[in-house]
Design an enzyme around this catalytic site. Structure first.
Site, PDB file in Angstrom:
ATOM      1  N   HIS C  63      51.588 -35.066  -2.595  1.00 10.43           N
ATOM      2  CA  HIS C  63      52.625 -36.604  -1.165  1.00 10.43           C
ATOM      3  C   HIS C  63      53.612 -35.357  -1.265  1.00 10.43           C
ATOM      4  O   HIS C  63      54.283 -35.719  -2.651  1.00 10.43           O
ATOM      5  CB  HIS C  63      52.322 -37.400  -1.884  1.00 10.43           C
ATOM      6  CG  HIS C  63      50.721 -38.131  -2.615  1.00 10.43           C
ATOM      7  ND1 HIS C  63      50.398 -38.437  -1.258  1.00 10.43           N
ATOM      8  CD2 HIS C  63      50.296 -38.057  -3.575  1.00 10.43           C
ATOM      9  CE1 HIS C  63      48.730 -39.340  -1.247  1.00 10.43           C
ATOM     10  NE2 HIS C  63      48.349 -38.632  -2.694  1.00 10.43           N
ATOM     11  N   LEU C  64      54.201 -34.987  -0.544  1.00  7.49           N
ATOM     12  CA  LEU C  64      55.470 -35.014  -0.145  1.00  7.49           C
ATOM     13  C   LEU C  64      56.747 -35.874   0.440  1.00  7.49           C
ATOM     14  O   LEU C  64      57.646 -35.960   0.294  1.00  7.49           O
ATOM     15  CB  LEU C  64      55.580 -33.342   0.503  1.00  7.49           C
ATOM     16  CG  LEU C  64      54.602 -32.690   0.174  1.00  7.49           C
ATOM     17  CD1 LEU C  64      54.915 -31.367   0.818  1.00  7.49           C
ATOM     18  CD2 LEU C  64      55.434 -32.524  -0.890  1.00  7.49           C
ATOM     19  N   ARG C  65      55.832 -37.438   0.766  1.00  5.20           N
ATOM     20  CA  ARG C  65      56.356 -38.390   0.901  1.00  5.20           C
ATOM     21  C   ARG C  65      57.590 -38.207   2.165  1.00  5.20           C
ATOM     22  O   ARG C  65      58.441 -39.661   2.262  1.00  5.20           O
ATOM     23  CB  ARG C  65      57.592 -38.954   0.072  1.00  5.20           C
ATOM     24  CG  ARG C  65      56.909 -39.308  -1.528  1.00  5.20           C
ATOM     25  CD  ARG C  65      55.544 -40.434  -1.682  1.00  5.20           C
ATOM     26  NE  ARG C  65      55.358 -40.498  -2.715  1.00  5.20           N
ATOM     27  CZ  ARG C  65      53.482 -41.140  -2.964  1.00  5.20           C
ATOM     28  NH1 ARG C  65      53.195 -40.924  -2.123  1.00  5.20           N
ATOM     29  NH2 ARG C  65      53.302 -41.356  -3.865  1.00  5.20           N
ATOM     30  N   ASN C  95      49.761 -40.268   4.029  1.00  4.46           N
ATOM     31  CA  ASN C  95      49.747 -41.689   3.820  1.00  4.46           C
ATOM     32  C   ASN C  95      51.058 -41.782   3.781  1.00  4.46           C
ATOM     33  O   ASN C  95      51.791 -42.504   2.954  1.00  4.46           O
ATOM     34  CB  ASN C  95      49.131 -42.087   2.422  1.00  4.46           C
ATOM     35  CG  ASN C  95      49.440 -41.848   0.961  1.00  4.46           C
ATOM     36  OD1 ASN C  95      49.400 -40.427   1.132  1.00  4.46           O
ATOM     37  ND2 ASN C  95      49.426 -42.496  -0.091  1.00  4.46           N
ATOM     38  N   HIS C 236      40.299 -35.928  -6.869  1.00  5.45           N
ATOM     39  CA  HIS C 236      40.075 -36.569  -8.629  1.00  5.45           C
ATOM     40  C   HIS C 236      39.317 -37.413  -8.736  1.00  5.45           C
ATOM     41  O   HIS C 236      39.449 -38.354  -8.855  1.00  5.45           O
ATOM     42  CB  HIS C 236      42.148 -37.553  -8.291  1.00  5.45           C
ATOM     43  CG  HIS C 236      41.903 -38.935  -6.879  1.00  5.45           C
ATOM     44  ND1 HIS C 236      40.734 -38.975  -7.166  1.00  5.45           N
ATOM     45  CD2 HIS C 236      42.864 -39.070  -6.219  1.00  5.45           C
ATOM     46  CE1 HIS C 236      41.464 -39.925  -5.911  1.00  5.45           C
ATOM     47  NE2 HIS C 236      42.468 -39.635  -5.477  1.00  5.45           N
ATOM     48  N   ASP C 314      47.437 -33.785  -6.998  1.00  9.64           N
ATOM     49  CA  ASP C 314      47.930 -35.797  -6.913  1.00  9.64           C
ATOM     50  C   ASP C 314      49.335 -36.043  -7.472  1.00  9.64           C
ATOM     51  O   ASP C 314      48.990 -36.820  -7.988  1.00  9.64           O
ATOM     52  CB  ASP C 314      46.964 -36.253  -7.627  1.00  9.64           C
ATOM     53  CG  ASP C 314      46.443 -37.634  -6.653  1.00  9.64           C
ATOM     54  OD1 ASP C 314      45.718 -38.485  -7.322  1.00  9.64           O
ATOM     55  OD2 ASP C 314      47.857 -37.891  -5.670  1.00  9.64           O
TER      56      ASP C 314
END
Lengths: 199, 311, 435
Positions: C63-65, C95, C236, C314
């Site tokens: 997740h690189l946001r 997301n 996961h 993750d």
């Protein structure tokens, strides 16, 4: 206890035979008898009289005085106990202590003559606390103080009405009362704390 | 005692007895004309309630005031929805004014533990989610002790929605420390997850059959069932719950004579407890309320009066 | 620009000198231990005696946001953390805010990754519009875009509706796509469930969800993959139950050949268990949650025997204030890029469950194959692109969360000693990490 030390009193655990005995069992008995007569004299009888022993050693003393008085007067005297832990001015400099029983006689203290009974009168702070506690519990007509030993060094303007023995002491000395009810014998002993006694 | 009361784990059996002794002395204050002790004069305590509760909050407020402390009530709602201020920021802001003690209720389990790590004043957990409510368990134990004497070897039943109950979680710990034996009764859907292993370790028994348990106990504690649980599918209808697990009038007859009945309140009369049971002579429900003030006075006194309270 | 890496053990097997020029491996020679033996004059010489050389690692799940939560991480800082972890490619989950559910959004993330220039950032596309789980997103347009999206996931959320999942599996067949599912049945495990449901959550009064809420979705999805003849990837994996289902599904798919099931496991699920819940520290709040030891054992065995194909981090960075809440209210997720290789080394290699060749398989070759990244996870051989990670297999160190290149600090490894450390990373011959 009027001494500004932390409870509990070590009692027997600190070398029973150190120091010197200033009152033995007979002395104590005579002193209590005299105090009982003085109380009656001052009050002109036993009417409206209440004896309140200060926790912890004042309580058995108050009981003994009450017995003596009722022997003389032929009637039972109202007694009770007063714990002043919550009213001490040194609460914040010691670990919290569990309070002991405060038990007033059934008809309360309003309008009565309350005689506080304690073992040793020292700085006077315990008695000040007792007076504050009493004022939250009711309004006695009069409050008097009976102590077995007055060792001087008052820090407040407090004095006893009835004293078993006046005992000038040095600050480094410790005055300890032992009673049959709690310690198996009656005596008042002075020890010198600078002598390295065990706590 | 440790510097906080977050859980019954924070008090030993000996300390619980000490608290009961102090509470007994505090209890007398309720009957006096001058309902004041000066022990906490000059101390400031904040009741920080993230979850509504008039009963517990006013109990703590009275307890603090009767000890001469200054008590301030703060209501901080919506922490779970407002992502702006973190819990830590909220709590630090409130205590930055030189507060001496914090009484906190929060809807999230563990909130009190987390908050205690961020502060260096005593924190009292007034209920954290489903986790614990230590002062409730203490007042329950105190009420039972005054009625039954020692609880060593006594058998206590706890009945109701155990999964969601912090009163249950605190009480099994405190009753164990007081030497009592506990049986918990609930329908399977309201038994906490993993209760099998947990009950073996913690030493309490579980049972689905209330009628079998009631004749065997020396005291019974009924827990509140929230009506919302019905929509969660935990049990089909209120009626079925009452028939299976309510303290109904016929069930009163199953109890040994003189068996005390407790309930932390507020009660759903007719659901988990019949009106007759709530008002029975053996019901200690009102005693619990008066005990609550005395016990909370004892807790506040022991945490805040002495030198340990000074950081 | 050239570099020679001398004396490393390739995949922990044979020692050799590797000569890289212009982004490609030019020569692999038997290590002579001296600078003689070739005519090359490398601009940089790395003494790699005692070190292990692996293909650059590939992360199927990061997740690189960015866009949306640049206070927690950016594509740049995430890339820096990835490079420090030995990664040469990461798949960036969808997301973000806005969600990556259009070709434009996917290309934006691709371009941010290229700008940073440290790892190949491959955007993952959402399965459904806005991650709402109702309507398919523009999967085809995302596949055709410059971002060439092949992996689609609503991660963070589960595609709970069986009909939507079926349509998605069918639809991506047209362009060789694969659906990566966050398996969590929404009615058995609603959002408030913050941990594993078991005796510990019962004792602590925390609302949890049981492993079976994952197992039922995995079981459903493998049957749908079979029915649609498509590819499903289980993100996961956290339970022994899921492992059982995947093992069965793989044996069936192998016979059949028309469908495929792959799976990944995170480093934290290989080591951390649910008893970390005690103390209510939100650092350990993650979805799927940390499970009991029995599940951890099953996951390790499954990774070793190939039932689980890959390790994926993750990596879930969070701003500090999003974790400074009561456990129930805190954000889900842990950091993972910088420590992944070390955790796998400590858990799998130290115990003998995997050798370094196995690590290369689960952290590079297999994930590259699943994601269709032809430039990564390749053999370390002459002519191949020089995507490399150099590892010190015996270096033991204590993790300090403040040393991180990530912007975030929600690090579950802080204070732990791990064995095995990345000392250098190269992306097509360019040094992206290491002195």
């Amino acid at each position: 206890m009027s001494e500004p030390t932390a409870e509990p009193d070590p009692g027997l655990s600190a070398g029973p035979d150190q120091g010197r005995v200033v009152l033995d069992a007979d002395d104590i008995a005579r002193a209590l008898t005299r105090i009982s007569h003085e109380i009656l004299e001052r009050n002109k009888g036993a009417e409206d009289l209440i004896l309140l022993g200060l926790q912890t050693r004042g309580v058995p003393l108050a009981k003994r005085i009450a017995e003596k008085i009722s022997e003389v007067e032929g009637a039972a005297i109202a007694t009770g106990s007063l714990d002043v832990t919550m009213y001490r001015d040194d609460l914040r400099s010691h670990p919290t202590r569990t309070p002991h029983r405060t038990a007033l006689p059934p008809h309360g203290i309003d309008g009565k003559t309350v005689v506080l009974v304690d073992d040793v009168l020292y700085s006077g702070r315990t008695i000040r606390a007792a007076l504050d506690a009493l004022s939250d519990l009711g309004r006695p007509a009069a409050v008097r103080l009976a102590v077995l030993v007055d060792r001087g060094h008052r820090e407040l303007p407090i004095r006893a009405d009835h004293v078993g023995k006046n005992l000038p002491t040095a600050r480094a000395e410790r005055v300890r009362l032992r009673l049959v009810e709690t310690d198996g014998l009656d005596e008042v002993r002075i020890t010198d704390t600078s002598m390295g006694e065990a706590r | 005692m440790t510097r906080h009361l977050l859980s019954i784990d924070d008090v030993s059996a000996a300390e619980i007895h000490e608290l009961f002794e102090t509470a007994a002395e505090m209890h007398d204050v309720q009957r006096r004309e001058v309902k004041k002790l000066p022990a906490l004069r000059g101390r400031t305590v904040i009741n920080l309630f993230f979850e509504d509760s008039t009963r517990t909050r006013s109990s703590f407020e009275i307890a603090g005031k009767w000890l001469s402390a200054d008590v301030i009530n703060l209501s901080a709602k919506g922490s779970s929805t407002s992502k702006g201020e973190s819990l830590r920021d909220t709590v630090l802001t409130v205590t930055a004014m030189g507060i001496d003690g914090l009484v906190m209720r929060h809807s999230a389990s563990g909130a009190a533990h987390q908050v205690a790590q961020w502060l260096d004043i005593p924190v009292i957990n007034a209920g954290d989610g489903m986790h614990e409510h230590p002062t409730q368990a203490l007042l329950d134990g105190y009420t039972l002790t005054r009625r039954l004497g020692t609880l060593e070897g006594k058998h206590v039943a706890i009945v109701g929605d155990l999964t969601h109950s912090r009163v249950f979680r605190s009480n099994i710990k405190s009753l164990a420390k007081l030497g009592a034996r506990v049986t918990v009764v609930a329908p399977p859907t309201l038994m906490p997850s993993g209760v099998g292993d947990w009950s073996n370790e913690a030493g309490f028994a579980t049972c689905y059959d209330l009628d079998a348990v009631l004749p065997e106990v020396d005291a019974v504690m009924m827990l509140r069932v929230q009506k919302e649980r019905m929509s969660g599918g935990y049990f089909p209808t209120a009626r079925e719950y009452t028939v299976g697990y309510g303290l109904t009038r016929p069930r009163l007859a199953l109890l040994k004579p003189g068996t005390p009945i407790l309930h932390p309140g507020p009660m759903n009369r007719g659901l988990e407890i019949a009106a007759d049971a709530a008002d029975a002579a053996d019901s200690l429900i009102l005693d619990q309320v008066s005990a609550g003030v005395a016990v909370r006075m004892a807790v506040l006194y022991h945490l805040l009066a002495g030198e340990e309270a000074l950081a | 620009m050239s570099v020679v890496i001398k004396g490393a053990s390739i995949l922990g097997q044979k020692t050799a000198d590797v000569y890289v020029e212009d982004g490609v491996i030019r020569e692999i020679g038997v290590s002579t231990g001296s600078t003689s033996g070739s005519d090359h004059s490398a601009s940089e010489v790395i003494e790699a005696d005692g070190l292990v050389l692996l293909p650059g690692l590939v992360d199927l799940h990061t997740h690189l946001r960015e866009p949306g939560r640049e206070d927690a991480e950016t594509v740049l800082t995430g890339s820096q953390a990835a490079a420090a972890g030995g990664f040469t490619s990461v798949l960036a989950m969808a997301n973000t805010n806005p969600v990556t559910d259009t070709a434009e959004a996917a290309e934006r993330v691709l371009d941010l990754g290229r700008e940073a220039g440290l790892v190949d950032v491959q955007p993952v596309g959402a399965v459904t519009k806005g991650l709402a789980g109702e309507e398919l997103a523009e999967l085809g347009l995302m596949a055709r875009s410059r971002a060439r999206v092949r992996v689609f996931s609503d991660d963070g959320k589960c595609v709970g509706d069986a009909r939507v999942m079926r349509r998605a599996l069918e639809y991506v067949k047209a362009f060789g796509g694969i659906i990566s599912q966050h398996s969590q049945d929404p009615s058995l495990a609603p959002h408030a469930s913050c941990c594993h449901e078991g005796p510990i959550s019962g004792d602590l009064g925390l609302p949890g969800w049981p492993g079976v809420a994952e197992d039922v979705i995995v079981a459903r999805d493998v049957m749908l993959a079979r029915h649609t003849g498509s590819r499903v990837h289980v993100a996961h994996v956290s339970t022994a139950g899921s492992v059982e289902v995947i093992r069965w599904a793989k044996s069936q798919a192998k016979k059949d050949g028309t469908w495929e099931v792959t799976a990944e496991v995170t480093p934290h699920h290989l080591l951390l268990t649910t008893d970390l819940l005690r103390g209510y520290d939100p650092t350990y709040k993650v979805n799927p949650p940390l499970r009991p030891a029995e599940d951890v054992e099953a996951l390790r065995a499954a990774l070793a025997d190939g039932t689980i194909d890959a390790v994926a981090t993750d990596h879930a960075p969070h701003a500090r204030h999003d974790k400074e809440h009561a456990f129930v209210d805190a954000a889900f997720g842990m950091l993972g890029l910088e420590t992944a290789l070390s955790v796998v080394g400590t858990v799998m290699v130290e115990s003998g469950l995997l050798d370094w060749a196995g690590v290369a398989r689960v952290m590079s070759t297999a994930p590259a194959a699943i994601a269709g990244l032809t430039g990564h996870g390749r053999e370390i051989a002459v002519g191949e692109p020089a995507n490399l990670a150099l590892v010190d297999p015996s270096a033991a160190y204590v993790v300090d969360r403040n040393d991180s290149l990530s912007l975030a600090r929600n690090n579950p490894w802080h204070g732990r000693t791990l064995t095995g450390r990345v000392v250098g990373t190269w992306l097509r011959g360019k040094r992206t990490f290491g002195a």
